[in-house]
Write an enzyme that holds these catalytic residues in place. Structure first.
Site, PDB file in Angstrom:
ATOM      1  N   ASP A  32       0.795  -1.235   0.011  1.00 21.49           N
ATOM      2  CA  ASP A  32      -0.059  -0.008  -0.056  1.00 21.49           C
ATOM      3  C   ASP A  32       0.711   1.288   0.028  1.00 21.49           C
ATOM      4  OD1 ASP A  32      -3.081  -0.664   1.899  1.00 21.49           O
ATOM      5  OD2 ASP A  32      -2.262  -1.501  -0.025  1.00 21.49           O
ATOM      6  N   PHE A  35       2.284   1.780  -3.470  1.00 21.64           N
ATOM      7  CA  PHE A  35       1.274   2.303  -4.268  1.00 21.64           C
ATOM      8  C   PHE A  35       0.858   3.682  -3.991  1.00 21.64           C
ATOM      9  CE2 PHE A  35      -2.159   1.523  -7.342  1.00 21.64           C
ATOM     10  CZ  PHE A  35      -3.039   2.460  -7.211  1.00 21.64           C
ATOM     11  N   SER A  81     -12.167   7.595  -1.807  1.00 18.05           N
ATOM     12  CA  SER A  81     -11.315   6.973  -1.044  1.00 18.05           C
ATOM     13  C   SER A  81     -10.761   7.884  -0.165  1.00 18.05           C
ATOM     14  CB  SER A  81     -10.323   6.095  -1.658  1.00 18.05           C
ATOM     15  OG  SER A  81      -9.424   7.250  -1.994  1.00 18.05           O
ATOM     16  N   LEU A  82      -9.869   7.500   1.029  1.00 21.91           N
ATOM     17  CA  LEU A  82      -9.506   8.384   1.933  1.00 21.91           C
ATOM     18  C   LEU A  82      -8.086   8.802   1.663  1.00 21.91           C
ATOM     19  CD1 LEU A  82     -10.807   6.627   5.038  1.00 21.91           C
ATOM     20  CD2 LEU A  82     -11.430   8.771   4.518  1.00 21.91           C
ATOM     21  N   GLU A 112     -12.107   5.350  14.071  1.00 25.20           N
ATOM     22  CA  GLU A 112     -12.399   4.045  13.769  1.00 25.20           C
ATOM     23  C   GLU A 112     -11.463   3.058  13.296  1.00 25.20           C
ATOM     24  OE1 GLU A 112     -15.244   4.832  10.926  1.00 25.20           O
ATOM     25  OE2 GLU A 112     -16.861   5.264  12.447  1.00 25.20           O
ATOM     26  N   LYS A 114      -9.905   1.012  10.585  1.00 26.11           N
ATOM     27  CA  LYS A 114     -10.008   0.778   8.920  1.00 26.11           C
ATOM     28  C   LYS A 114     -10.067  -0.606   8.517  1.00 26.11           C
ATOM     29  CE  LYS A 114      -8.580   3.210   4.706  1.00 26.11           C
ATOM     30  NZ  LYS A 114      -8.286   1.973   3.848  1.00 26.11           N
ATOM     31  N   ASP A 116     -10.248  -4.033   6.709  1.00 21.96           N
ATOM     32  CA  ASP A 116      -9.305  -4.432   5.571  1.00 21.96           C
ATOM     33  C   ASP A 116     -10.444  -5.450   4.625  1.00 21.96           C
ATOM     34  OD1 ASP A 116      -7.808  -4.415   3.539  1.00 21.96           O
ATOM     35  OD2 ASP A 116      -6.217  -5.640   4.492  1.00 21.96           O
ATOM     36  N   ARG A 135     -18.001  -0.710  -4.790  1.00 16.73           N
ATOM     37  CA  ARG A 135     -17.508   0.569  -5.268  1.00 16.73           C
ATOM     38  C   ARG A 135     -17.059   0.850  -6.671  1.00 16.73           C
ATOM     39  NH1 ARG A 135     -12.476   3.152  -1.966  1.00 16.73           N
ATOM     40  NH2 ARG A 135     -11.077   2.925  -3.850  1.00 16.73           N
ATOM     41  N   GLU A 172     -17.986  -1.801   5.074  1.00 19.67           N
ATOM     42  CA  GLU A 172     -16.972  -2.805   4.625  1.00 19.67           C
ATOM     43  C   GLU A 172     -17.092  -4.352   4.817  1.00 19.67           C
ATOM     44  OE1 GLU A 172     -14.627  -1.001   3.311  1.00 19.67           O
ATOM     45  OE2 GLU A 172     -12.902  -2.099   3.120  1.00 19.67           O
ATOM     46  N   TYR A 225     -21.206   4.462   7.579  1.00 20.25           N
ATOM     47  CA  TYR A 225     -21.512   5.461   6.938  1.00 20.25           C
ATOM     48  C   TYR A 225     -22.883   5.782   6.806  1.00 20.25           C
ATOM     49  CZ  TYR A 225     -19.804   9.655   3.903  1.00 20.25           C
ATOM     50  OH  TYR A 225     -19.686  10.813   3.246  1.00 20.25           O
ATOM     51  N   LYS A 287     -12.278  10.878  11.477  1.00 18.12           N
ATOM     52  CA  LYS A 287     -13.342  11.614  11.128  1.00 18.12           C
ATOM     53  C   LYS A 287     -13.754  12.861  11.568  1.00 18.12           C
ATOM     54  CE  LYS A 287     -15.129   7.670   8.973  1.00 18.12           C
ATOM     55  NZ  LYS A 287     -16.043   6.547   8.714  1.00 18.12           N
ATOM     56  N   LYS A 311      -2.090   4.749   8.692  1.00 14.60           N
ATOM     57  CA  LYS A 311      -1.702   3.337   8.266  1.00 14.60           C
ATOM     58  C   LYS A 311      -0.570   3.019   9.125  1.00 14.60           C
ATOM     59  CE  LYS A 311      -3.874   2.624   4.039  1.00 14.60           C
ATOM     60  NZ  LYS A 311      -3.914   1.982   2.766  1.00 14.60           N
ATOM     61  N   CYS A 405      11.041 -36.299  -4.577  1.00 11.08           N
ATOM     62  CA  CYS A 405      10.142 -36.045  -3.462  1.00 11.08           C
ATOM     63  C   CYS A 405      10.744 -36.242  -2.065  1.00 11.08           C
ATOM     64  CB  CYS A 405       9.089 -37.189  -3.643  1.00 11.08           C
ATOM     65  SG  CYS A 405       8.091 -37.229  -2.293  1.00 11.08           S
ATOM     66  N   CYS A 408       9.566 -40.054  -0.997  1.00 10.13           N
ATOM     67  CA  CYS A 408       9.630 -41.267  -1.668  1.00 10.13           C
ATOM     68  C   CYS A 408      10.660 -41.171  -2.572  1.00 10.13           C
ATOM     69  CB  CYS A 408       8.292 -41.776  -2.262  1.00 10.13           C
ATOM     70  SG  CYS A 408       7.660 -40.665  -3.566  1.00 10.13           S
ATOM     71  N   CYS A 423       4.946 -34.561  -6.473  1.00 16.89           N
ATOM     72  CA  CYS A 423       5.404 -35.919  -6.709  1.00 16.89           C
ATOM     73  C   CYS A 423       4.371 -36.756  -7.085  1.00 16.89           C
ATOM     74  CB  CYS A 423       5.537 -36.334  -5.145  1.00 16.89           C
ATOM     75  SG  CYS A 423       5.725 -38.267  -5.025  1.00 16.89           S
ATOM     76  N   CYS A 429       3.457 -42.965  -2.633  1.00 17.15           N
ATOM     77  CA  CYS A 429       4.306 -41.939  -1.756  1.00 17.15           C
ATOM     78  C   CYS A 429       3.447 -41.723  -0.164  1.00 17.15           C
ATOM     79  CB  CYS A 429       3.932 -40.475  -2.443  1.00 17.15           C
ATOM     80  SG  CYS A 429       4.977 -39.124  -1.572  1.00 17.15           S
TER      81      CYS A 429
HETATM   82  S1  IVH Z   1     -14.874   6.093   5.690  1.00 16.15           S
HETATM   83  C1  IVH Z   1     -15.493   9.384   2.323  1.00 16.15           C
HETATM   84  N1  IVH Z   1     -14.364   4.499   7.416  1.00 16.15           N
HETATM   85  O1  IVH Z   1     -11.257   2.629   3.203  1.00 16.15           O
HETATM   86  C2  IVH Z   1     -14.963   8.413   3.299  1.00 16.15           C
HETATM   87  N2  IVH Z   1     -13.852   3.839   5.358  1.00 16.15           N
HETATM   88  O2  IVH Z   1      -9.561   4.448   1.808  1.00 16.15           O
HETATM   89  C3  IVH Z   1     -15.570   7.039   3.200  1.00 16.15           C
HETATM   90  N3  IVH Z   1     -12.629   1.475   4.929  1.00 16.15           N
HETATM   91  O3  IVH Z   1     -13.345   3.077   0.505  1.00 16.15           O
HETATM   92  C4  IVH Z   1     -14.682   6.020   3.994  1.00 16.15           C
HETATM   93  N4  IVH Z   1     -12.769   0.969   7.148  1.00 16.15           N
HETATM   94  O4  IVH Z   1     -13.650   0.953   1.919  1.00 16.15           O
HETATM   95  C5  IVH Z   1     -14.371   4.591   6.346  1.00 16.15           C
HETATM   96  N5  IVH Z   1     -14.406   3.042   9.153  1.00 16.15           N
HETATM   97  C6  IVH Z   1     -14.154   3.221   8.062  1.00 16.15           C
HETATM   98  C7  IVH Z   1     -13.458   2.283   7.065  1.00 16.15           C
HETATM   99  C8  IVH Z   1     -13.216   2.694   5.677  1.00 16.15           C
HETATM  100  C9  IVH Z   1     -12.657   0.701   5.934  1.00 16.15           C
HETATM  101  C10 IVH Z   1     -12.371   1.553   3.605  1.00 16.15           C
HETATM  102  C11 IVH Z   1     -13.732   1.815   2.635  1.00 16.15           C
HETATM  103  C12 IVH Z   1     -13.017   3.259   1.828  1.00 16.15           C
HETATM  104  C13 IVH Z   1     -11.637   2.862   2.112  1.00 16.15           C
HETATM  105  C14 IVH Z   1     -10.991   4.281   1.819  1.00 16.15           C
END
Ligand code: IVH
Length: 667
Positions: A32, A35, A81-82, A112, A114, A116, A135, A172, A225, A287, A311, A405, A408, A423, A429
């Site tokens: 991540d 990326f 996304s965030l 909160e 996050k 996965d 999404r 999620e 959300y 948030k 992260k 192997c 055997c 094998c 075996c």
């Molecule tokens: S809030 C506009 N809360 O993370 C904000 N996202 O990188 C909307 N995710 O697409 C996202 N846990 O798939 C939010 N407690 C959480 C989350 C969460 C996992 C994921 C979600 C989102 C991605 C954002």
């Protein structure tokens, strides 16, 4: 082309490619942070040189192409996304931006986990779940309602009152570690490559066409959300409390934080605890709590200004690779395992790490004696992520994968396109033979009590059995003569073996252990063909036409029944009296559909899928899994894939609605 232009185009291509791998193939080729670094670099370059930004830049989209078969639906509000942060400083900068954006007004945060998994958007109308959308690219996603409905904890109809007439809730979907591990145990058992990690498993599952398979995967979901007009809440925390009251699964781990220091304390408090959760998380989401303030702060083109994610750095350690051992599974696949000098990592002492296969060893160029980096991701078993090359000894030798192997001595083979070495000495075996027996006796198969791996070893050693079918000729005298057995344990085992003769055919078929035939596939085969004899006689074409049976499984079934040793094994089972056919039972209702073949697709309102399948069979019809020119009718339910419909229309296959089908029965 300038250097900047070149770099922009390189980054664009690379990110498109990685996005494709991630969203379409569910493979993460880079971590991540790597990326995000690429994406950031591209964002910065585009910001400084707006005229060079390409029209198809991945920064314009949130990422993710769309799978064809599902209906595509536009999100009412884009699914963004965030932004990511990786340090205290970056979080403090976020806090500064929020403070400025709110002109010094007081505010508070909610933190909160996050989760996965994969993001999902759910639409509720009059308290009923009417639509679930992935999404996708953030603007439009796949309609996966049937799959979402299989998630147990999701309310299909709200039991409480006082919710808006129509609202959207996002969250999620994830696969708990326990479920993930159980699936992989089964996959390895039937010779399938294990799923890479719970996130990929969840996203792959949500993209499956057959929701009954999804249901068996036992996905879970947390919502976080609430969106819509005239919401009853003024803050995020109130929304979460509403969701909880309305019966939605909400992670109990959220917390209000008065300021950024409290946020940092929350992050710190999960640093170690996160490894004891039942599911994987990839960070913390922070948030701004007030919805009015969220609105004031608004969004950039891609991310909210009122939220951000933090992260954690992946936990890693370095240690010495002392040796590599090789394990032989039931299907003959040889798996390398790294034996490490024990090292402390994320609260546990690590001694072993998975090395997957020969390709992985070559990719890492990992050698005995190397200092290696070990990381703990979401998975239970840590993995080797790299080699500390400067520390490599001068005389180290590249690792040569085993050629024979370890059990055997037979020369290993590798089929084109497969990562594993096998094998081929299936019959002799020892680990393969024992593995097959352990598979045969497991709970999901013949379920033989009083028999474990050690007893199997002993019975083998004493030459009392040579395969699972021999269990049925064991005698009390033979058992009582062994050290391990007393009167009671011998009787128990014999009783357990006797009882297994009434285990239904689908479980027996699974126990027989044909490669790629897992418990679900065994059920489908058993139902479709009715008996082992019919399966053994089925042609390639007939196999392929059975529900859920693809090329790979068909070939494996054919190969099994071409092998004289398996035929002999099956004959022994027959003599022993285990169930090799479905019970006669299900009465034929009519022959209204005799000689006609049917494909069914979509979701039905009067019947469940199984009921419809039973109806077709009970009235003399034949069920086929895919549309071809030989099929007479396609019974089309709701939400059927457009591809099937197109193909049926093209081939002139008649399309029936559910009602038309029922009318056919009455004629
Ligand atoms: S809030 C506009 N809360 O993370 C904000 N996202 O990188 C909307 N995710 O697409 C996202 N846990 O798939 C939010 N407690 C959480 C989350 C969460 C996992 C994921 C979600 C989102 C991605 C954002």
């Amino acid at each position: 082309m300038t250097d900047v232009q070149k770099r922009i185009s390189e980054l664009t291509d690379r990110i498109h490619y990685l996005n494709h791998r991630y969203y379409q193939d569910s493979v993460s080729e880079v971590s991540d942070p790597e990326f995000d670094a690429l994406l950031r670099e591209l964002q910065d370059l585009e910001k400084q040189n707006p005229n060079f930004a390409l029209p198809d830049s991945p920064t314009q989209r949130v990422g993710g192409a769309i799978t064809k078969e599902f209906r595509q639906i536009r999100h009412q509000y884009p699914m963004l996304s965030l932004g990511n942060t990786y340090s205290r400083e970056e979080l403090q900068e976020f806090d500064e931006r929020v403070r400025k954006g709110l002109n010094g007004e007081p505010f508070e945060y909610v933190c909160e986990l996050k989760i996965d998994g994969v993001a999902i958007s759910l639409i509720y109308e009059n308290g009923v779940l009417t639509q679930a959308i992935t999404r996708g690219d953030g603007v439009q996603g796949d309609e996966v309602t049937a799959n979402a409905r299989t998630i147990r904890s999701l309310p299909l109809k709200l039991q409480s009152t006082n919710f808006p007439e129509r609202f959207e809730v996002r969250g999620e979907i994830f696969m708990p570690f326990k479920v993930f591990d159980a699936i992989n145990v089964e996959r390895e058992d039937i010779g399938e490559a294990p799923l890479a990690n719970p996130r990929n498993a969840a996203s792959g599952t949500m993209k499956m066409q057959d929701s009954s398979v999804v249901a068996q995967r036992k996905l879970a979901c947390y919502l976080y959300y609430l969106l819509g007009e005239n919401l009853p809440s003024e803050s995020h925390s109130q929304s979460i409390e509403c969701l909880e009251r309305w019966g939605f699964p909400v992670s109990p781990t959220w917390q209000k934080c008065a300021d950024i220091d409290a946020v940092l304390a929350y992050i710190h408090s999960w640093e170690e605890k996160r490894f004891h959760l039942p599911m994987g998380i990839d960070g913390i989401v922070i948030k701004v709590n007030s919805l009015r303030q969220q609105e004031d702060l608004g969004f950039t083109a891609k991310i909210p200004r009122w939220a951000i994610s933090y992260k954690y750095k992946a936990e890693s350690a370095t240690t010495v690779l002392e040796s590599i051992s090789y394990q032989v599974g039931r299907t003959g696949a040889v798996t390398p395992v790294a034996n490490l000098k024990p090292v402390q990592l994320a609260g546990t002492k690590v001694k072993r790490a998975s090395l997957h296969n020969a390709d992985e060893i070559a990719r890492l160029d990992v050698r005995i004696g190397d200092w290696v980096f070990v990381e703990k991701g979401g998975e239970i078993i840590p993995k080797i992520t790299g080699v500390d090359l400067p520390k490599r000894g001068m005389f180290s030798e590249p690792t040569a994968f085993l050629s024979h192997c370890p059990a055997c001595e037979t020369a290993l083979v590798r089929t084109e396109g497969e990562a594993a070495w096998y094998c081929p000495n299936e019959m002799e075996c020892p680990p393969q033979r024992k593995g097959r027996m352990e598979h045969f006796i497991q709970r999901k198969a013949l379920n033989i009590d009083g028999l474990g791996a050690e007893t199997i070893d002993l019975l083998f050693e004493k030459k009392l059995i040579s395969d699972s079918a021999d269990l049925y000729s064991l005698t009390y005298e033979q058992l009582i003569g062994l050290d391990r057995f007393a009167d009671k344990s011998a009787r128990n085992l014999l009783a357990g073996i006797e009882k297994s003769k009434s285990v239904p055919f689908p479980k027996v078929l699974f126990g027989i252990g044909i490669r790629f035939v897992g418990a679900t596939v065994a059920e489908k085969l058993a139902e479709h063909f009715g008996s082992l004899e019919n399966i053994s006689k089925a042609t390639h074409e007939e196999l392929i036409q059975a529900p859920e049976i693809g090329e790979k499984i068909a070939l494996s079934v054919l190969a099994f029944f071409q092998d004289p040793a398996s035929i002999q094994f099956v004959e022994k089972l027959q003599l022993a009296g285990v169930q090799l056919a479905m019970p006669e039972g299900k009465e034929a209702e009519s022959d209204a559909l005799a000689g006609l073949s049917f494909v069914i697709s979509g979701v039905f309102s009067t019947f469940s899928r199984e009921e419809l399948q039973d109806k077709i069979k009970a009235n003399g019809g034949k069920l086929i899994s895919s549309v071809s020119a030989k099929v007479n009718y396609l019974v089309a339910g709701e939400n059927m894939g457009p591809a099937k419909l197109e193909k049926a229309t093209k081939l002139g296959v008649k399309i029936l609605t559910e009602t038309e089908f029922v009318e056919m029965l009455l004629q």
